[in-house]
Motif scaffolding. Sequence first.
Motif, PDB file in Angstrom:
ATOM      1  N   LYS A   3       5.886 -10.999   2.115  1.00  0.00           N
ATOM      2  CA  LYS A   3       4.506 -10.780   2.553  1.00  0.00           C
ATOM      3  C   LYS A   3       3.556 -11.560   1.652  1.00  0.00           C
ATOM      4  O   LYS A   3       3.789 -11.685   0.442  1.00  0.00           O
ATOM      5  CB  LYS A   3       4.153  -9.282   2.515  1.00  0.00           C
ATOM      6  CG  LYS A   3       4.889  -8.452   3.543  1.00  0.00           C
ATOM      7  CD  LYS A   3       4.409  -7.002   3.570  1.00  0.00           C
ATOM      8  CE  LYS A   3       4.880  -6.227   2.360  1.00  0.00           C
ATOM      9  NZ  LYS A   3       4.543  -4.783   2.475  1.00  0.00           N
ATOM     10  N   THR A   4       2.456 -12.034   2.238  1.00  0.00           N
ATOM     11  CA  THR A   4       1.484 -12.823   1.488  1.00  0.00           C
ATOM     12  C   THR A   4       0.060 -12.405   1.835  1.00  0.00           C
ATOM     13  O   THR A   4      -0.199 -11.794   2.872  1.00  0.00           O
ATOM     14  CB  THR A   4       1.633 -14.331   1.795  1.00  0.00           C
ATOM     15  OG1 THR A   4       1.597 -14.527   3.217  1.00  0.00           O
ATOM     16  CG2 THR A   4       2.917 -14.887   1.238  1.00  0.00           C
ATOM     17  N   ALA A   5      -0.855 -12.775   0.973  1.00  0.00           N
ATOM     18  CA  ALA A   5      -2.292 -12.643   1.222  1.00  0.00           C
ATOM     19  C   ALA A   5      -2.992 -13.628   0.298  1.00  0.00           C
ATOM     20  O   ALA A   5      -2.445 -14.019  -0.732  1.00  0.00           O
ATOM     21  CB  ALA A   5      -2.780 -11.225   0.954  1.00  0.00           C
ATOM     22  N   PRO A  30      -0.948 -16.759   6.040  1.00  0.00           N
ATOM     23  CA  PRO A  30      -1.081 -15.562   6.880  1.00  0.00           C
ATOM     24  C   PRO A  30      -0.997 -14.300   6.024  1.00  0.00           C
ATOM     25  O   PRO A  30      -0.280 -14.264   5.022  1.00  0.00           O
ATOM     26  CB  PRO A  30       0.121 -15.664   7.831  1.00  0.00           C
ATOM     27  CG  PRO A  30       0.566 -17.091   7.753  1.00  0.00           C
ATOM     28  CD  PRO A  30       0.247 -17.525   6.358  1.00  0.00           C
ATOM     29  N   PHE A  31      -1.730 -13.277   6.433  1.00  0.00           N
ATOM     30  CA  PHE A  31      -1.656 -11.985   5.751  1.00  0.00           C
ATOM     31  C   PHE A  31      -0.440 -11.234   6.278  1.00  0.00           C
ATOM     32  O   PHE A  31      -0.185 -11.196   7.478  1.00  0.00           O
ATOM     33  CB  PHE A  31      -2.922 -11.177   6.001  1.00  0.00           C
ATOM     34  CG  PHE A  31      -4.107 -11.604   5.160  1.00  0.00           C
ATOM     35  CD1 PHE A  31      -4.850 -10.672   4.460  1.00  0.00           C
ATOM     36  CD2 PHE A  31      -4.482 -12.938   5.091  1.00  0.00           C
ATOM     37  CE1 PHE A  31      -5.946 -11.049   3.698  1.00  0.00           C
ATOM     38  CE2 PHE A  31      -5.574 -13.325   4.337  1.00  0.00           C
ATOM     39  CZ  PHE A  31      -6.310 -12.392   3.625  1.00  0.00           C
ATOM     40  N   GLY A  32       0.293 -10.598   5.365  1.00  0.00           N
ATOM     41  CA  GLY A  32       1.457  -9.822   5.765  1.00  0.00           C
ATOM     42  C   GLY A  32       2.695 -10.690   5.883  1.00  0.00           C
ATOM     43  O   GLY A  32       2.870 -11.670   5.147  1.00  0.00           O
ATOM     44  N   GLN A  49     -10.862  -2.556   1.050  1.00  0.00           N
ATOM     45  CA  GLN A  49      -9.706  -3.027   0.294  1.00  0.00           C
ATOM     46  C   GLN A  49      -8.419  -2.815   1.073  1.00  0.00           C
ATOM     47  O   GLN A  49      -8.069  -1.696   1.436  1.00  0.00           O
ATOM     48  CB  GLN A  49      -9.611  -2.303  -1.055  1.00  0.00           C
ATOM     49  CG  GLN A  49      -8.432  -2.780  -1.900  1.00  0.00           C
ATOM     50  CD  GLN A  49      -8.389  -2.133  -3.273  1.00  0.00           C
ATOM     51  OE1 GLN A  49      -9.400  -1.595  -3.761  1.00  0.00           O
ATOM     52  NE2 GLN A  49      -7.241  -2.182  -3.927  1.00  0.00           N
ATOM     53  N   PRO A  50      -7.663  -3.892   1.340  1.00  0.00           N
ATOM     54  CA  PRO A  50      -6.418  -3.738   2.095  1.00  0.00           C
ATOM     55  C   PRO A  50      -5.264  -3.328   1.195  1.00  0.00           C
ATOM     56  O   PRO A  50      -5.325  -3.485  -0.033  1.00  0.00           O
ATOM     57  CB  PRO A  50      -6.192  -5.139   2.663  1.00  0.00           C
ATOM     58  CG  PRO A  50      -6.778  -6.047   1.626  1.00  0.00           C
ATOM     59  CD  PRO A  50      -7.971  -5.298   1.057  1.00  0.00           C
ATOM     60  N   ASP A  51      -4.217  -2.816   1.794  1.00  0.00           N
ATOM     61  CA  ASP A  51      -2.997  -2.466   1.071  1.00  0.00           C
ATOM     62  C   ASP A  51      -2.181  -3.739   0.862  1.00  0.00           C
ATOM     63  O   ASP A  51      -1.647  -4.303   1.815  1.00  0.00           O
ATOM     64  CB  ASP A  51      -2.201  -1.431   1.870  1.00  0.00           C
ATOM     65  CG  ASP A  51      -0.918  -1.013   1.167  1.00  0.00           C
ATOM     66  OD1 ASP A  51      -0.670  -1.462   0.025  1.00  0.00           O
ATOM     67  OD2 ASP A  51      -0.144  -0.244   1.770  1.00  0.00           O
ATOM     68  N   LEU A  52      -2.071  -4.186  -0.380  1.00  0.00           N
ATOM     69  CA  LEU A  52      -1.333  -5.404  -0.692  1.00  0.00           C
ATOM     70  C   LEU A  52      -0.047  -5.110  -1.447  1.00  0.00           C
ATOM     71  O   LEU A  52       0.521  -5.986  -2.110  1.00  0.00           O
ATOM     72  CB  LEU A  52      -2.223  -6.360  -1.499  1.00  0.00           C
ATOM     73  CG  LEU A  52      -3.503  -6.828  -0.798  1.00  0.00           C
ATOM     74  CD1 LEU A  52      -4.277  -7.782  -1.690  1.00  0.00           C
ATOM     75  CD2 LEU A  52      -3.198  -7.488   0.548  1.00  0.00           C
TER      76      LEU A  52
END
Length: 286
Positions: free
Chosen positions: A168-170, A275-277, A186-189
Motif C-alpha cells: 500500500k502507498t500514499a 495511487p493511495f492504498g 486524516q486517513p488511515d495509513l
Amino acid sequence: MSKKRCRIGVVAPASRMSAEVAERVPTLAGSLYPDRTPEIAFHPQCFASHGHFAGDDETRARAFLEIANDGSYDAVWFARGGYGSCRVVEAAMRGLTEPSRRKAYLGYSDAGVLLAALYRAGFEAVAHGPVAQDILRDAGDAAVARALAWMVDRSPEALEPTVGRVNKTAAFNMTVLCQILGTPLQPDLDGHVLMLEEVGEAMYRIDRSLFHITSNAEIRRVSGVMLGRCSDITSNKPDFGMNEEEIVRYWCRRSGIPWLGRADIGHDANNKIVPFGAGGRREATV
C-alpha cells in the motif's frame, strides 16, 4: 487497453488555472490518443477569480460536486494546487453521491486535502500525481501525458517506480499532510509506504514538519517513509547544517519509522503517480 473514450472533468478547488492550459491540454491529448481522444471538460469555475481563489468557497465546492456526482465522467482531475482546498473539503464531502465513487481523482500539493478525505471515505481510485497546470512547466507535456496515461488506461508505466513492489502507498506534500493530521480528514495509513515531498520551504520548516508528522501516533504505523524532491528551498540563516534527506533520516530514527529511501515525486514535471492504498500493486500485476 480499453477502446472506451475517457471523459475527464477538471476543477480548481484552490487557486485559479491559466486559460492557456485549456488550450494546450486537449491538443496534447488528441496527439497522444488520436483514435480515442479523451474528452477533457474544464469547468468554468477553473477560470473564476475571487481574491486568492478560483471563485469563492461555495463556487469551488459546487464545481467539484457537479463533476464528481456526474456519472458521465470517468475522472476528476484537479486543475492546480495553490491554496484553498481546506476551505471547501467539508462541504464537498457532504455533497458527494453514489456516482462519485465510480471515478478516479488525481492531483497533488494542496489537492492532497481532498485526496486524503476521499481516501478516508473509502474511495478506491485516488492518486497523487500531475495536475493540468503542470503542462506550463518545463517539459510539462510529459507530466500531463503521464496523468492522462493513468486516468485513461491506469498505465503502470505512469507510476512511481517502487509502487508495484509494496502492498500500500500514499503520497503528500509535507506541509499539507501536517495540516490535516489530527483533524477528521486524516486517513488511515497503517501499513502504507508514505512518500513525502516539499516546495518553497526553508530547511528549518522541513525539519519542523517532519517533527510533527513523525510524532503522530497513527503515522508511526506506516510501513516506512520515502522522500521525494524538495525544490526551491529558501535560504536558512544561519545554515541549517543538514539537507532534506538527513532531516528525514533523523526523524525516522527518532520515531522508529523505517527509512525506505528516495521517491520519484515532487513539484516538477517528473512527478510520478502514487495511487493511495493497494491500487498500484493491482495495476502493476495486470
